[in-house]
Each structure stands twice: as C-alpha cells, then as structure tokens.
Design an enzyme around this catalytic site. Sequence first.
Site, short mmCIF file in Angstrom:
data_model
loop_
_atom_site.label_atom_id
_atom_site.label_comp_id
_atom_site.label_asym_id
_atom_site.label_seq_id
_atom_site.Cartn_x
_atom_site.Cartn_y
_atom_site.Cartn_z
N HIS A 1 -9.85 5.77 -7.57
CA HIS A 1 -10.99 5.84 -6.66
C HIS A 1 -10.74 5.08 -5.36
O HIS A 1 -10.17 3.99 -5.35
CB HIS A 1 -12.26 5.31 -7.34
CG HIS A 1 -12.13 3.90 -7.85
ND1 HIS A 1 -12.38 2.80 -7.07
CD2 HIS A 1 -11.75 3.43 -9.07
CE1 HIS A 1 -12.20 1.70 -7.78
NE2 HIS A 1 -11.81 2.05 -9.00
N ASP A 2 -11.15 5.70 -4.28
CA ASP A 2 -11.16 5.09 -2.94
C ASP A 2 -9.78 4.87 -2.35
O ASP A 2 -9.66 4.20 -1.32
CB ASP A 2 -11.94 3.76 -2.95
CG ASP A 2 -13.36 3.94 -3.46
OD1 ASP A 2 -14.12 4.65 -2.80
OD2 ASP A 2 -13.70 3.38 -4.52
N GLY B 1 -7.42 1.30 -7.76
CA GLY B 1 -8.48 1.57 -6.80
C GLY B 1 -8.26 0.92 -5.45
O GLY B 1 -7.66 -0.15 -5.34
#
Length: 262
Positions: A121-122, A139
């Site tokens: 994520h991200d 992340g």
Amino acid sequence: MADIHPSAIVDPAAELDAAVRIGAFSVIGPHVRIGAGTEIGPHCVIEGRTTIGRDNRIFQFASLGAVPQDKKYAGEPTELVIGDRNVIREFCTFNLGTVQDVGVTRVGSDNWIMAYVHIAHDCQVGDQVTMANNATLAGHVQVGDWVTVGGLTGVLQRMRIGAHAMVGFASHVNKDVPPFMVVDGNPLQVRGVNLVGLRRRDFSAVRLAAIREMHKLLYRQDKVLDDAVAAIGDLAAQQPEAAGDVAAMLAFLKSSASGIAR
C-alpha cells in the site's frame, strides 16, 4: 466490445476499452478501468478502485487492487493506479493505498516486474523500473525512475530508492538509497556507482565524472553528511552539464527522513 473469455467474470460496471483482452477464469471488479491494448492473462483477479493504462501485459495469477495488508484499513475508497506498457509477471500482488498516506499506490510506465513481486500500500514506483523475482516493497516505499531491484530483496517501510540506483540480489534495504548508487547485502552497503546502467542510458563522460565525484564525497573522504552535501552543491558550478544530476542528488539527500545507506 473487449475480447473477454467466456469463463471470465467481469462486473458490468467495469470500464474496459474495446481493445482489452481478458483471459480465462479472470475476475474483474466493478471499479476497475483498463486502457486500450492491455492484455490480462488467465486466472487474474483485478479488484478495488484500480486503473490500468494502455498496452500492459499482465500474466496469469496476478492479484491487483486487493485491500492493503494494513490492520488500520477500514474500507476507505483508496486506489491503485498503473501506467502504460508494463510487463507484470506471474503471482504479482499490488495493493490499494491507505488514508494514512496519499491514498494511492502508483506504478508508472514501461516497468518490467517479474514473478512474485509484492508492491504494498501507498508505494510510488516510477518508470523504467526493473524488479526481479520475489522483490518485496513494504508500505509507503518510493522507487525512482530506472531503478533495478534484485531478486529476493526486501525494502522496509517508507524507504526511498533514488533514480538510476541498483539494489543487488537478496538485500535488506533499511536506509534510503541515493540516486546512481549500487547497493547490496544485509547489512546494506554501498558498492559504488551504477556505471553500467548509466552508460546504457547514454550519460556523457562529464555527467559520469560528476556522479563519481559525488560518490567520493559521500563515501570515500570520511566527511560527515552535512559537509558532503555542501561539497556536492559546489559541483553544479564546476560541471554545468551535470547540474541536473547534482540537483537530484541534493534534493534526495536533504529530504531523507530515514538516513541514507552509508
């Protein structure tokens, strides 16, 4: 109409260009958008708010747009955005972003992403990046353009890898990797300048000399980081052709929150 295998399950709300191909037994969710010329292999799952650009080739068993592997995620409408002309090989997993960051996991264009790569994520991955088998980004990782990440490498949360850097096989990236450098190992060590990669990209002799000088100032002269940064700043006036490379290095060093590999 897109070329969709009869066994594939495509939500009617998905937005597929007429030149998209979907392989057997693949599943495409309602918030997915896929651009012209992209080919999705068999047994892929593409879900979440995922946007995929043009002329990508996604091989079998990829999972794109699944919810983040983050216990804080509570179903917010975050995104995965993938650019154009990427090759994404078997068993890759790219997750949505989170509201703890910009809310978008982003993969650029013209990337070569081998089997079993995980992009969490991200993460923000640039263009012309090569990631070998089983490379894993935790992340919030940022990967610059033209970076190579060796197989079985793990990159810790919130680390950054600067443009044109190369990370060797089975490395543990727990510090920011400055642009143009070659690093590897556990603990991570800087081995030198990525001269092979830079020459392949037609960097001039003047630019290469300036980059090698930046390496010396950072790693070969026992300077504290602030003094090395000051000395690197002087190179732009000495070598105007390399001013952009010097500026990229300075911006990276001055914005490092985790410390650089040294």
